[in-house]
Design an enzyme around this catalytic site. Structure first.
Site, PDB file in Angstrom:
ATOM      1  N   GLU A 155     -14.644 165.996  87.392  1.00 30.54           N
ATOM      2  CA  GLU A 155     -13.396 166.775  86.621  1.00 30.54           C
ATOM      3  C   GLU A 155     -11.971 165.936  86.639  1.00 30.54           C
ATOM      4  OE1 GLU A 155     -10.497 167.710  88.668  1.00 30.54           O
ATOM      5  OE2 GLU A 155     -12.178 167.529  90.365  1.00 30.54           O
TER       6      GLU A 155
ATOM      7  N   GLU B 174     -12.915 163.563  90.548  1.00 32.45           N
ATOM      8  CA  GLU B 174     -13.169 163.192  89.061  1.00 32.45           C
ATOM      9  C   GLU B 174     -15.017 163.014  89.439  1.00 32.45           C
ATOM     10  OE1 GLU B 174     -11.383 158.659  89.461  1.00 32.45           O
ATOM     11  OE2 GLU B 174     -10.055 159.993  89.459  1.00 32.45           O
TER      12      GLU B 174
END
Length: 354
Positions: free
Chosen positions: A175, A318
């Site tokens: 994310e 991430e």
């Protein structure tokens, strides 16, 4: 596509126990000490059950990164502004972000999704994936509508369906969204029934004073909206984020498509818990990666009944932890599929001793 959570529950089946037993028996014949690869052996067995096949491959790997902005950044809960979300999202496509560099080593293809960034990013944004231009400020009003949450969940399911159609064998979760440790802490507090201060950390470098502000804002939002802990869509709509909702859909999509999905860190684990609360059997299709350094990292894994493969004190996000564990899974699978059996090398097989 399922139209409601109830419909989804009827479509997701538990992992196949027969395939898992076949994989377990194969491990017991491999010419090495029994159970000596520990969690890697368990991972191979579990993936066999997910795929309903004891002879599977993990050749094509994809990382789905849900990118979204959060209106709560107006409250000073982050060190940087939400414009950073768009910059990093664009960097995913240029192989300039941290996880993109790590993915080169792990052989993982990146799929950033603009599910709710405040601006469009030409290299990332696709109108069919975008639910909204960021959420509302949850301290003042609900973050989004219930319909928007469900749209985001369906976007996550569609992403896994696309990867499945393109021949991908495994998905990892990631994310990007400034402010998303705030929304994740809020959701975790409600679902875990823990005080806000116990599940909230400094995120991307807040000061101690900034952390106090973050905790106060989350408390105010939860007190104002009173999210129902037994209704995941209600919790997400009131104090969640579009990235969390999208990742919830990724896990549910993995369960629908019989594709293993690797859980990253704190934010991804919050979404994993949302998925399991919606459809308990979805847990059968999840693999842990690492335990986040965020305060609720271990709490969430405990709630999911998972033990991490890695403990690196990471909290980058991430999808970095999920990507880091994939080479380990490759190694375990290679031993499982390639190594000789005791019979083939004419050595007496180990016995299981009690």
């Amino acid at each position: 596509m399922p139209e409601t959570p109830d419909m989804l529950r009827g479509m997701i089946l538990p992992a196949d126990r027969v395939s898992m037993e076949m994989a377990r028996r194969r491990w017991n014949t491999v010419a090495k000490p029994l159970f000596s690869l520990g969690k890697l052996e368990d991972a191979v067995i579990r993936i066999a059950g997910m795929k309903r096949d004891a002879r599977f491959t993990l050749q094509k790997k994809g990382l789905i990164i849900m990118c979204a902005d959060n209106g709560v950044v107006e409250e000073g809960v982050t060190q940087t502004g939400q414009e950073v979300t768009a910059v990093v999202a664009d960097n995913f496509t240029k192989k300039a972000a941290s996880v993109a560099i790590m993915s080169e080593v792990a052989g993982v293809d990146l799929f950033p999704v603009d599910i709710g960034m405040a601006v469009d990013v030409p290299s990332v944004t696709k109108p069919e994936d975008k639910v909204a231009y960021g959420t509302k400020n949850m301290r003042k009003e609900p973050a989004m509508t219930r319909d928007q949450v469900w749209q985001a969940v369906l976007t996550g399911i569609r992403m896994v369906s696309r990867l499945k159609a393109e021949g991908y064998d495994i998905a990892a979760t990631g994310e990007m969204g400034i402010g998303n440790t705030t929304t994740s802490s809020a959701v975790a507090s409600v679902l875990l029934e823990k005080p806000v201060e116990e599940v909230t950390g400094k995120g991307a470098g807040l000061s101690s004073e900034g952390l106090e502000q973050k905790i106060a804002v989350i408390r105010q939002a939860v007190r104002l909206h009173r999210p129902d802990k037994d209704d995941v869509l209600d919790v997400l709509s009131k104090v969640g984020g579009l990235d969390i909702a999208g990742l919830t859909g990724v896990y549910l999509g993995g369960a629908l498509m019989h594709m293993p999905v690797v859980v990253d860190g704190f934010i991804s684990a919050v979404a994993a818990l949302c998925a399991v609360r919606l459809v308990p059997d979805a847990r059968d299709y999840m693999l842990p990666s690492h335990v986040s350094k965020e305060p609720a990292g271990q709490m969430l894994l405990d709630a999911l009944g998972m033990s991490p493969y890695l403990t690196c004190d990471m909290n980058l996000g991430e999808g970095s932890g999920a990507v880091a564990v994939l080479p380990l899974l490759d190694m375990g699978l290679l031993v499982y599929s390639r190594m000789s059996t005791f019979e083939e090398i004419n050595v007496e097989q180990y016995e299981m001793l009690r």
